[in-house]
Design an enzyme around this catalytic site. Structure first.
Site, mmCIF file in Angstrom:
data_model
loop_
_atom_site.group_PDB
_atom_site.id
_atom_site.type_symbol
_atom_site.label_atom_id
_atom_site.label_comp_id
_atom_site.label_asym_id
_atom_site.label_seq_id
_atom_site.Cartn_x
_atom_site.Cartn_y
_atom_site.Cartn_z
ATOM 1 N N GLY A 31 0.791 -1.228 0.000
ATOM 2 C CA GLY A 31 0.000 0.000 0.000
ATOM 3 C C GLY A 31 0.822 1.275 0.000
ATOM 4 O O GLY A 31 0.271 2.361 -0.207
ATOM 5 N N CYS A 240 -27.793 -9.600 -16.276
ATOM 6 C CA CYS A 240 -27.202 -9.395 -17.593
ATOM 7 C C CYS A 240 -28.156 -9.956 -18.660
ATOM 8 O O CYS A 240 -28.582 -11.107 -18.568
ATOM 9 C CB CYS A 240 -25.853 -10.090 -17.673
ATOM 10 N N CYS A 243 -26.069 -13.019 -20.607
ATOM 11 C CA CYS A 243 -25.667 -14.286 -19.981
ATOM 12 C C CYS A 243 -26.475 -14.583 -18.716
ATOM 13 O O CYS A 243 -26.323 -15.647 -18.124
ATOM 14 C CB CYS A 243 -24.169 -14.294 -19.668
ATOM 15 N N CYS A 265 -23.002 -7.499 -18.829
ATOM 16 C CA CYS A 265 -21.741 -7.514 -18.091
ATOM 17 C C CYS A 265 -20.738 -6.585 -18.763
ATOM 18 O O CYS A 265 -20.568 -6.620 -19.981
ATOM 19 C CB CYS A 265 -21.116 -8.913 -18.089
ATOM 20 N N CYS A 271 -18.668 -12.619 -19.679
ATOM 21 C CA CYS A 271 -20.006 -12.741 -20.261
ATOM 22 C C CYS A 271 -20.000 -13.761 -21.414
ATOM 23 O O CYS A 271 -20.853 -14.644 -21.494
ATOM 24 C CB CYS A 271 -20.457 -11.369 -20.752
#
Ligand SMILES: [Zn+2]
Lengths: 282, 189
Positions: A31, A240, A243, A265, A271
């Site tokens: 970080g 979606c 899909c 998606c 997808c």
């Protein structure tokens, strides 16, 4: 084959060594933003030169590279970066998340969970989460040094007081390994939970701002929140349309000349893989 | 002059990825490719130096290996600035673990620049008491023999109050490498 007029992966060896040393420090201090001597790349800064330099320092002949922009492999940005590495390295590229060893990304984390050994390389426009709150870099550095993030919590709490919610829906700040507040780059906050305890190594490169940072695998990444306002991700009423997934980040797309819209998606590989599986089952 | 990497671009890339894996997944042993040379340091130590060190980094070597043949080799292939002052070193090579200087003699970085620390490359043999490692990069925990003497582990433990400052270690046994970034907690049985 790669183009013999270029160094392998474009960068000279001394630059790669410098970036590699910085990357090892970044991994050792999760970080923390390690400064590095960012180089000019043959594309403008907005094109992810930080991520490109990281990929160039990582990539080898055995790698398989995937490049995504907002989840898609087909946007101009993704296509041109993929071409750049194909020309300068000759390595294999893929659109399949599961086949990639290196995934360079602008603004998304793939929906398919990443595996141990994979490396996710983020393109970062602005690395320091404090830069909007404390424009003096020396002061921001002190706050990071002391883990003094009161200013950040105050700002987030003001959002809640004024608007009833924290305003960030992208680039939502996270705490890494209980020590450094970090910008995850402009991914939707929907993706934030994927960063926590991820099996893959995550590395971040900001070219213009000359910073590299990293999150090792299996590392705690917590989105900043408050007890009375816990962190929440975006949810959609729709699934979606292509899909049927009900757990992915959806884009609203216009499908015909009459302005007909549907939700699908944003992750095109995820997808398409699901659609292919469903086709195979029929 | 003896040879270095056969293919400096691709060999150093491969070595880097192994070292990066070791540093990202502490306790994971990686094996670096062999180099065919006769020098008083381990193969993996040499590979690490060839991969990471150059004229912009300062290198400290212990007395055991600060010998003409190695200095000439490093000068030719690496171009490292060899220092006798532990505090100046960005990388340090310890081949005689019994004579390792006190860890506090090496740079641990500063609060604002914790990346300014020294990375210690320590030759040992991965034998002896088992240690249990936890921390970033480790799923749950990992148990293995590190071959580090207890006083050294105690010194390393004492540095943990300085986090995020600290010392990163790359342990070497022949061609094998295990990395211990400062974030790794070690518990010896
Ligand atoms: Zn879909």
């Amino acid at each position: 084959m790669s183009d013999p007029d270029y160094n392998f992966a474009y960068l000279d060896e001394q630059t790669k060594r410098m970036i590699r040393r910085s990357l090892l420090k970044a991994v050792a201090i999760p970080g923390y933003q390690v400064p590095f001597g960012s180089r000019e790349m043959p594309m403008p800064y907005g094109w992810g030169t930080g991520g490109i330099q990281l990929t160039a320092s990582l990539i080898g002949l055995d790698d398989t590279l995937k490049v995504i922009d907002q989840g898609s492999d087909d946007t101009t940005n993704a296509v041109s970066i993929r071409k750049f590495f194909r020309r300068t390295t000759g390595v294999a590229t893929t659109e399949k998340t599961t086949e990639a060893t290196l995934i360079q990304t602008r603004h998304r984390i793939p929906e398919t969970p990443l595996q141990k050994g994979q490396i996710l390389i983020y393109q970062v426009p602005i690395p320091d989460p404090l830069s909007f709150l404390e424009p003096r870099e020396t002061e921001a550095r002190k706050m990071h040094a002391l883990s003094e993030y009161g200013i950040m919590h105050t700002k987030l709490y003001e959002d809640i007081a004024h608007y009833g919610a924290i305003l960030h829906t992208y680039d939502y700040p996270v705490m890494v390994n209980d020590r450094y507040v970090m910008r995850p780059s402009p991914i939707p906050k929907f993706d934030n939970p994927k960063m926590d305890n991820m099996h893959a190594l995550q590395v971040f490169g900001a070219g213009r701002e000359k910073r590299i940072y990293a999150v090792p695998p299996y590392t705690k990444v917590k989105s900043l929140d408050f007890e009375d306002h816990p962190f929440e991700v975006q949810r959609w009423e729709n699934s979606c349309a292509l899909c049927g997934a009900d757990n992915t980040f959806l884009d609203e797309i216009v499908v015909d000349d009459h302005g007909e819209r549907l939700f699908a998606c944003a992750d095109s590989d995820y997808c398409q893989t699901r659609q292919a599986e469903q086709g195979g089952q029929r | 002059m003896q040879a270095a990497f056969q293919d400096s671009v691709h060999d150093s890339q491969q070595c880097f990825r192994h070292i990066l894996k070791a540093m990202s997944e502490p306790g994971t042993k990686v094996t670096l490719p062999s180099i065919d040379v006769e020098l008083p340091i381990a193969n993996a130590t040499l590979s690490i130096l060839l991969t990471l060190v150059d004229q912009s980094t300062s290198l400290w070597l212990d007395d055991d290996v600060r010998q003409r043949a190695l200095l000439d080799y490093l000068d030719f292939h690496v171009g490292a600035v060899v220092t006798r002052n532990t505090q100046d070193a960005s990388f340090a090579v310890v081949t005689d673990i019994g004579a390792i200087p006190d860890l506090t003699l090496f740079s641990v970085g500063t609060e604002e620049q914790p990346h300014g620390n020294c990375t210690l490359i320590i030759e040992t043999s991965f034998q002896g008491k088992l240690s249990r490692l936890t921390g970033p990069g480790i799923e749950n925990d990992v148990e293995l023999a590190l071959g580090l003497p207890e006083p050294l582990l105690d010194q390393r433990q004492a540095l943990s109050v300085l986090a995020p400052c600290g010392i990163d270690m790359i342990l070497v046994d022949g061609n094998d490498v295990i990395a211990l970034p400062r974030t790794t907690q070690i518990e010896v049985y």
